[in-house]
Every structure is written in structure tokens, then in C-alpha cells.
Write a protein that holds these residues in place. Structure first.
Motif, PDB file in Angstrom:
ATOM      1  N   ILE A  99       0.822  -1.207   0.000  1.00 17.95           N
ATOM      2  CA  ILE A  99       0.000   0.000   0.000  1.00 17.95           C
ATOM      3  C   ILE A  99       0.856   1.256   0.000  1.00 17.95           C
ATOM      4  O   ILE A  99       2.074   1.197   0.184  1.00 17.95           O
ATOM      5  N   GLY A 100       0.182   2.399  -0.207  1.00 17.08           N
ATOM      6  CA  GLY A 100       0.812   3.702  -0.061  1.00 17.08           C
ATOM      7  C   GLY A 100       2.003   3.922  -0.969  1.00 17.08           C
ATOM      8  O   GLY A 100       2.013   3.525  -2.141  1.00 17.08           O
ATOM      9  N   GLU A 128      -6.646  -0.130  -1.573  1.00 16.15           N
ATOM     10  CA  GLU A 128      -5.501   0.774  -1.406  1.00 16.15           C
ATOM     11  C   GLU A 128      -4.239   0.239  -2.062  1.00 16.15           C
ATOM     12  O   GLU A 128      -3.366   1.015  -2.467  1.00 16.15           O
ATOM     13  N   SER A 129      -4.141  -1.073  -2.166  1.00 24.84           N
ATOM     14  CA  SER A 129      -2.949  -1.673  -2.772  1.00 24.84           C
ATOM     15  C   SER A 129      -2.990  -1.643  -4.298  1.00 24.84           C
ATOM     16  O   SER A 129      -1.960  -1.849  -4.944  1.00 24.84           O
ATOM     17  N   GLN A 131      -4.936   0.917  -6.099  1.00 23.43           N
ATOM     18  CA  GLN A 131      -5.190   2.282  -6.571  1.00 23.43           C
ATOM     19  C   GLN A 131      -3.970   2.962  -7.190  1.00 23.43           C
ATOM     20  O   GLN A 131      -4.104   3.629  -8.224  1.00 23.43           O
ATOM     21  N   TRP A 178     -13.680  -1.884  -8.809  1.00 19.14           N
ATOM     22  CA  TRP A 178     -12.332  -1.421  -9.108  1.00 19.14           C
ATOM     23  C   TRP A 178     -12.113  -1.110 -10.587  1.00 19.14           C
ATOM     24  O   TRP A 178     -11.144  -0.450 -10.935  1.00 19.14           O
TER      25      TRP A 178
END
Length: 277
Positions: A99-100, A128-129, A131, A178
Motif C-alpha cells: 500500500i501507499g 488501497e494496494s 489504486q 475497481w
């Protein structure tokens, strides 16, 4: 062209659903390449050129290159494909899942360093992983759904309170939540044609990456029947070892080309039989 546009064009122009996986094993390289510093590059580019007439794309598996400290050769192979076979999609098989900012760096690795059209990802960490990859609007993400290995059932077949297995929940989530920009695809193994059919019914014409034929023993007619989309296409049916190492000896590239042609023809025969039913 976006990944899905490029893939659809390749299906049509190549009349092939076969994707060749590039999994170079140092112990199985031809004798003529053993010991050469660029052996991985020479082997993979020769396979690419030999099989290109029969495929809808290529899928290098990053682990095979990283284990041999051959990431620079992988970069060069990817650039070779993009330059000499620009009409064929390049899917980086990395199965990333984070993530992030870490996911952002993995995306840069796949799409900037290697120039891939799409990358395989694990959906286990949620949206989140994924996107950060979806922010690259022309690129594709290929999410693990029902994988070809026997042990996958321990997680992927777990049912919720309504009796729905996890893999179908993943399929629905990717297709309905998604895939807003049409960038998503799913990995579903040829070794489980019943589940493959259920995923196809759930996601409509979304592309599917289908490993498991060849060395893993997946049945081609069953795969085509279960996984074809409404246009009789819709799949990247991957074969790696059965094509890469089709024969030892000096004619190894020719043997790989013949194996790819025979596999493509078997897939197309199954498509024709399905269309005539």
C-alpha cells in the motif's frame, strides 16, 4: 493505446489467445548460451522473435530474473519487445501487494523501469494496494482470483455467510468496484475449468489471464469452453516451460516456435468447435 485496447487488437490481428511466459531457468538454457554474460537476454529475445507470430503477448516473470541478478537484462528484453513487437502486450508477472508509497514505487518499477503494459497484483490488501497502479490510465492491473495451484483452495474457496467463495467475491469486487476505467483483468487457472466458467459468468467480458496449460496439465478445450468471452476471445492463455524448453539442441528456438504454433492451433481448434456447437 490502453492495455485493454492493445490486447483486443492483438487478439484480432494475431488470431491467437496464447501468451508466452518468459521464465528463464539458468540450468535449462541451451548449451550454446551457457556461461555467456548476456545469456538470459539472448535466450529470451530469440524466444520472443520465434514465437511472436503465434501469440497475443508476452509475460516475463520477474522472480526468474531477480534470482539471477538479471534485472538489467529484463529491462533490455522488455525494451526489445516494445521496439520490435510493439503490437503485442507486455505483462510483467510480479504479483505485488502493498500500500501507499511502497505500492507507488512498485508501479513505477513496472510501468517506468520495465515499460510493461500491465502487471499482476495480489488483491489481499484491498483497494488501497491497487489504486496507485490504476492512476496510470493507459496501464492494466491483473488481479489474482482463482489461481492454478492446488493449495490455493485453502483461502480462495473459503465461503462467506451466504455461501459465496472468496474467489468469486474477488471477481465481483474487481469487476463492479475497481474496474471503473476498464483497466482490470483477473488471473484464473486453467486447472479449474468449473471455477473459470463461474468467474466468466460473474465478470462479463473482462480479460482473464489463464495459466495452467502445458506443464501444469490444464485441458485446452475445457479452458476455451469455460473462459471464452461473448466474442469467443477474452483470455491470455499462458504457457511457459512447455514452449521455452520444447527441445534441447541447436534448434531450440525453432522448437519453441513449433510448440507455440501447435498450442495456438489447438486453442483455435477448440474455439472453432465451440463456435460450431
Amino acid at each position: 493505446m490502453t492495455f485493454t485496447q492493445k490486447l483486443n487488437t492483438a487478439w484480432q490481428s494475431q488470431q491467437s489467445l496464447l501468451m508466452v511466459g518468459l521464465d528463464p531457468d539458468a540450468a535449462r538454457l541451451p548449451a550454446s548460451l551457457q556461461g555467456k554474460p548476456d545469456a538470459i537476454y539472448q535466450f529470451c529475445t530469440a524466444i520472443v522473435d520465434a514465437t511472436a507470430p503465434y501469440v497475443c503477448g508476452f509475460k516475463p516473470q520477474i522472480a526468474y530474473f531477480a534470482a539471477l541478478r538479471a534485472e538489467e537484462q529484463l529491462e533490455a528484453i522488455c525494451q526489445y519487445i516494445l521496439k520490435h513487437h510493439p503490437h503485442l502486450p507486455l505483462v510483467l508477472d510480479a504479483k505485488r501487494g502493498d500500500i501507499g508509497s511502497t505500492a507507488e514505487q512498485y508501479a513505477r518499477e513496472a510501468f517506468e523501469r520495465y515499460g510493461a503494459d500491465a502487471v499482476t497484483l495480489s488483491p489481499y490488501l484491498g483497494f488501497e494496494s491497487v489504486q496507485p497502479y490504476l492512476s496510470w490510465k493507459d496501464k492494466g492491473v491483473v488481479l489474482l482470483c482463482r489461481t492454478s495451484n492446488p493449495g490455493s483452495a485453502a483461502l480462495q474457496m473459503i465461503e462467506d455467510a451466504k455461501g459465496e467463495p472468496l474467489y468469486l467475491r474477488v471477481a465481483s469486487m474487481v469487476a463492479q468496484e475497481w474496474n471503473a476505467d476498464g483497466q482490470c483483468a483477473l488471473v484464473v487457472g486453467a486447472t479449474y475449468p468449473e471455477e473459470l466458467a463461474k468467474v466468466r459468468a460473474r465478470v462479463g467480458d473482462m480479460p482473464l489471464l489463464v495459466p495452467g496449460i502445458g506443464a501444469q496439465g490444464g485441458d485446452i478445450p475445457a479452458t476455451v469452453k469455460a473462459g471464452s468471452d461473448s466474442q469467443g476471445m477474452g483470455m491470455m492463455i499462458n504457457s511457459s516451460r512447455a514452449i521455452l524448453y520444447a527441445r534441447k539442441g541447436d534448434d531450440w528456438a525453432h522448437a519453441s516456435a513449433e510448440a507455440a504454433r501447435e498450442t495456438r492451433d489447438a486453442i483455435n481448434a477448440a474455439r472453432a468447435a465451440l463456435a460450431s456447437d
